[in-house]
Design a protein around this motif. Structure first.
Motif, PDB file in Angstrom:
ATOM      1  N   ASP A  79       0.807  -1.228   0.000  1.00 41.74           N
ATOM      2  CA  ASP A  79       0.000   0.000   0.000  1.00 41.74           C
ATOM      3  C   ASP A  79       0.837   1.273   0.000  1.00 41.74           C
ATOM      4  O   ASP A  79       0.382   2.311  -0.498  1.00 41.74           O
ATOM      5  CB  ASP A  79      -0.924   0.022   1.222  1.00 41.74           C
ATOM      6  N   GLU A  80       2.045   1.235   0.569  1.00 45.17           N
ATOM      7  CA  GLU A  80       2.725   2.478   0.930  1.00 45.17           C
ATOM      8  C   GLU A  80       4.015   2.788   0.175  1.00 45.17           C
ATOM      9  O   GLU A  80       4.572   3.875   0.354  1.00 45.17           O
ATOM     10  CB  GLU A  80       3.021   2.466   2.441  1.00 45.17           C
ATOM     11  N   CYS A  81       4.516   1.889  -0.659  1.00 39.34           N
ATOM     12  CA  CYS A  81       5.780   2.193  -1.346  1.00 39.34           C
ATOM     13  C   CYS A  81       5.859   1.468  -2.683  1.00 39.34           C
ATOM     14  O   CYS A  81       5.052   0.577  -2.973  1.00 39.34           O
ATOM     15  CB  CYS A  81       6.975   1.830  -0.465  1.00 39.34           C
ATOM     16  N   TRP A 125      27.384   7.770  -6.046  1.00 40.99           N
ATOM     17  CA  TRP A 125      26.397   6.780  -6.509  1.00 40.99           C
ATOM     18  C   TRP A 125      25.417   6.439  -5.390  1.00 40.99           C
ATOM     19  O   TRP A 125      24.212   6.331  -5.619  1.00 40.99           O
ATOM     20  CB  TRP A 125      27.112   5.515  -6.987  1.00 40.99           C
ATOM     21  N   VAL A 126      25.934   6.280  -4.200  1.00 39.54           N
ATOM     22  CA  VAL A 126      25.068   5.961  -3.060  1.00 39.54           C
ATOM     23  C   VAL A 126      24.117   7.121  -2.783  1.00 39.54           C
ATOM     24  O   VAL A 126      22.922   6.920  -2.522  1.00 39.54           O
ATOM     25  CB  VAL A 126      25.914   5.638  -1.814  1.00 39.54           C
ATOM     26  N   LYS A 127      24.629   8.349  -2.848  1.00 40.31           N
ATOM     27  CA  LYS A 127      23.779   9.517  -2.611  1.00 40.31           C
ATOM     28  C   LYS A 127      22.674   9.626  -3.664  1.00 40.31           C
ATOM     29  O   LYS A 127      21.515   9.923  -3.344  1.00 40.31           O
ATOM     30  CB  LYS A 127      24.627  10.785  -2.606  1.00 40.31           C
ATOM     31  N   GLU A 128      23.024   9.380  -4.919  1.00 40.81           N
ATOM     32  CA  GLU A 128      22.027   9.444  -5.986  1.00 40.81           C
ATOM     33  C   GLU A 128      20.980   8.338  -5.823  1.00 40.81           C
ATOM     34  O   GLU A 128      19.782   8.564  -6.060  1.00 40.81           O
ATOM     35  CB  GLU A 128      22.719   9.337  -7.341  1.00 40.81           C
ATOM     36  N   LEU A 129      21.415   7.160  -5.423  1.00 37.73           N
ATOM     37  CA  LEU A 129      20.469   6.071  -5.174  1.00 37.73           C
ATOM     38  C   LEU A 129      19.524   6.433  -4.034  1.00 37.73           C
ATOM     39  O   LEU A 129      18.317   6.154  -4.100  1.00 37.73           O
ATOM     40  CB  LEU A 129      21.227   4.785  -4.835  1.00 37.73           C
ATOM     41  N   ALA A 130      20.050   7.064  -3.007  1.00 33.18           N
ATOM     42  CA  ALA A 130      19.223   7.450  -1.858  1.00 33.18           C
ATOM     43  C   ALA A 130      18.127   8.431  -2.276  1.00 33.18           C
ATOM     44  O   ALA A 130      16.979   8.321  -1.823  1.00 33.18           O
ATOM     45  CB  ALA A 130      20.090   8.048  -0.765  1.00 33.18           C
ATOM     46  N   VAL A 131      18.464   9.385  -3.136  1.00 35.80           N
ATOM     47  CA  VAL A 131      17.465  10.349  -3.616  1.00 35.80           C
ATOM     48  C   VAL A 131      16.406   9.640  -4.452  1.00 35.80           C
ATOM     49  O   VAL A 131      15.199   9.875  -4.293  1.00 35.80           O
ATOM     50  CB  VAL A 131      18.148  11.466  -4.431  1.00 35.80           C
ATOM     51  N   TRP A 132      16.846   8.778  -5.348  1.00 36.34           N
ATOM     52  CA  TRP A 132      15.906   8.016  -6.180  1.00 36.34           C
ATOM     53  C   TRP A 132      14.965   7.178  -5.304  1.00 36.34           C
ATOM     54  O   TRP A 132      13.752   7.135  -5.511  1.00 36.34           O
ATOM     55  CB  TRP A 132      16.690   7.116  -7.135  1.00 36.34           C
ATOM     56  N   ALA A 133      15.530   6.506  -4.312  1.00 38.71           N
ATOM     57  CA  ALA A 133      14.735   5.643  -3.441  1.00 38.71           C
ATOM     58  C   ALA A 133      13.761   6.445  -2.576  1.00 38.71           C
ATOM     59  O   ALA A 133      12.609   6.028  -2.366  1.00 38.71           O
ATOM     60  CB  ALA A 133      15.666   4.818  -2.556  1.00 38.71           C
ATOM     61  N   GLU A 134      14.217   7.586  -2.079  1.00 37.93           N
ATOM     62  CA  GLU A 134      13.373   8.438  -1.236  1.00 37.93           C
ATOM     63  C   GLU A 134      12.069   8.784  -1.939  1.00 37.93           C
ATOM     64  O   GLU A 134      10.986   8.774  -1.324  1.00 37.93           O
ATOM     65  CB  GLU A 134      14.138   9.716  -0.895  1.00 37.93           C
ATOM     66  N   TRP A 157      11.388   4.396  -0.259  1.00 37.12           N
ATOM     67  CA  TRP A 157      12.436   3.478   0.192  1.00 37.12           C
ATOM     68  C   TRP A 157      13.574   4.269   0.826  1.00 37.12           C
ATOM     69  O   TRP A 157      13.691   5.470   0.622  1.00 37.12           O
ATOM     70  CB  TRP A 157      12.979   2.655  -0.978  1.00 37.12           C
ATOM     71  N   THR A 158      14.411   3.570   1.585  1.00 37.60           N
ATOM     72  CA  THR A 158      15.591   4.196   2.186  1.00 37.60           C
ATOM     73  C   THR A 158      16.827   3.391   1.823  1.00 37.60           C
ATOM     74  O   THR A 158      16.733   2.186   1.544  1.00 37.60           O
ATOM     75  CB  THR A 158      15.452   4.305   3.712  1.00 37.60           C
ATOM     76  N   VAL A 159      17.984   4.044   1.825  1.00 41.15           N
ATOM     77  CA  VAL A 159      19.247   3.405   1.455  1.00 41.15           C
ATOM     78  C   VAL A 159      20.206   3.492   2.634  1.00 41.15           C
ATOM     79  O   VAL A 159      20.319   4.529   3.288  1.00 41.15           O
ATOM     80  CB  VAL A 159      19.864   4.088   0.220  1.00 41.15           C
ATOM     81  N   SER A 160      20.905   2.387   2.897  1.00 37.73           N
ATOM     82  CA  SER A 160      21.853   2.325   4.006  1.00 37.73           C
ATOM     83  C   SER A 160      23.108   1.613   3.537  1.00 37.73           C
ATOM     84  O   SER A 160      23.035   0.555   2.892  1.00 37.73           O
ATOM     85  CB  SER A 160      21.233   1.579   5.188  1.00 37.73           C
ATOM     86  N   ALA A 173      18.717  -1.424   0.209  1.00 41.55           N
ATOM     87  CA  ALA A 173      17.552  -0.643  -0.208  1.00 41.55           C
ATOM     88  C   ALA A 173      16.345  -1.276   0.473  1.00 41.55           C
ATOM     89  O   ALA A 173      15.999  -2.431   0.197  1.00 41.55           O
ATOM     90  CB  ALA A 173      17.392  -0.663  -1.718  1.00 41.55           C
ATOM     91  N   VAL A 174      15.730  -0.526   1.389  1.00 43.25           N
ATOM     92  CA  VAL A 174      14.698  -1.069   2.277  1.00 43.25           C
ATOM     93  C   VAL A 174      13.460  -0.176   2.229  1.00 43.25           C
ATOM     94  O   VAL A 174      13.581   1.054   2.311  1.00 43.25           O
ATOM     95  CB  VAL A 174      15.222  -1.153   3.731  1.00 43.25           C
ATOM     96  N   PRO A 175      12.260  -0.752   2.115  1.00 49.02           N
ATOM     97  CA  PRO A 175      11.048   0.070   2.141  1.00 49.02           C
ATOM     98  C   PRO A 175      10.921   0.822   3.465  1.00 49.02           C
ATOM     99  O   PRO A 175      11.174   0.254   4.534  1.00 49.02           O
ATOM    100  CB  PRO A 175       9.913  -0.957   1.990  1.00 49.02           C
ATOM    101  N   LYS A 176      10.528   2.079   3.401  1.00 52.32           N
ATOM    102  CA  LYS A 176      10.396   2.872   4.631  1.00 52.32           C
ATOM    103  C   LYS A 176       9.420   2.265   5.642  1.00 52.32           C
ATOM    104  O   LYS A 176       9.654   2.342   6.851  1.00 52.32           O
ATOM    105  CB  LYS A 176       9.979   4.301   4.277  1.00 52.32           C
TER     106      LYS A 176
END
Length: 269
Positions: free
Chosen positions: A115-117, A160-169, A173-176, A184-187
């Motif tokens: 439902d949420e991501c 690359w990690v920063k760009e992935l984090a923006v895309w996921a946000e 999703w969140t990136v760690s 890459a984990v759903p919020k």
């Protein structure tokens, strides 16, 4: 009313050989106990002192291992002390009761994610398309809930990690980045939600927690008191919050300090 202790495992209480290399003190190196074997090789350790502290904690509180590991990865670990009655795996996707996943909890989690991501398949496809073979070693799906990459950390571009984090946000999703793994984990998939459910079931009056990564921030915020070690994502970001203690210790010595704090908190309650 019992005290509940919810703790991350990897790089908080237990340490791989790679993590030991980064944080092991040279002077008066502590004695180590192997707590995980994989493919006939020792994989994870804690100090003998930490092992005794954890065994003592099992008698003073409800200890709940709280990990991003899959159930299979978690079940390889042989922790000292009594078997935990509850454990949280897959970042909250599975709530184990006496070693068995609660099907109702898992069904509720998967419904929330739908439902949420954005769907896992979309994230998986993005990672496959944009990860560079120069630094990518493996791409994995965990429990059909989230994805992670195993990388050569020294070759992985920070941008690359920063760009992935923006895309996921933008997709919920969140990136760690933890050691050699990019998660890459759903919020909505959180340790904190599962911890609150265990606290309800256990009738816990006080919750203590510890963790080192971005995926542990919500866990720490959900606890009455929390600790983070002097290494890891949260330390690198100088992250803190009310009721959270940032410890100076790094590596296995941080694991010992965290367990001492847990025991002190449980006994003072």
């Amino acid at each position: 009313m019992p005290v509940m202790v919810a703790s991350d495992l990897d790089r908080t209480l237990i340490y791989s050989a790679a993590a030991l290399a980064l944080t092991m003190p040279d002077a008066r190196a502590p004695r180590l106990l192997c707590v995980e074997v994989h493919e006939s090789r020792p994989l994870s350790y804690m100090t003998e002192t930490a092992a005794q502290l954890l065994a003592d904690l099992g008698d003073a509180a409800v200890f709940v291992p709280t990990t991003t590991r899959t159930r299979k990865q978690y079940q390889r670990i042989n922790l000292p002390g009594p078997p935990p009655p509850y454990a949280i795996c897959a970042n909250g996707g599975h709530l184990l009761v006496d070693g068995v996943s609660d099907p109702d909890w898992h069904a509720a989690v998967t419904a929330r994610l739908a439902d949420e991501c954005a769907p896992l398949a979309e994230v998986q496809a993005h990672l496959a398309a944009f990860a560079d073979p120069v630094w990518l070693r493996k791409q994995r799906i965990a429990e059909d809930l989230f994805a992670y990459l195993v990388v050569e950390r020294e070759l992985l571009p920070e941008e690359w990690v920063k760009e992935l984090a923006v895309w996921a946000e933008n997709r919920g999703w969140t990136v760690s980045l933890q050691g050699r793994k990019v998660y890459a984990v759903p919020k909505p998939l959180t340790k904190s939600a599962a911890v609150r459910e265990v606290a309800r079931r256990a009738g816990a009056e006080l919750t203590l927690a510890a963790g080192d990564s971005l995926l542990d921030a919500d866990l720490l915020l959900a606890a009455d008191r929390g600790w983070r070690p002097g290494h890891g994502e949260l330390a690198d970001a100088a992250w803190t919050a009310p009721r959270i203690t940032a410890l100076p210790e790094r590596g296995v010595l941080a694991g010992e300090r965290i367990l001492r704090e847990f025991l002190k908190g449980a006994r003072e309650k």
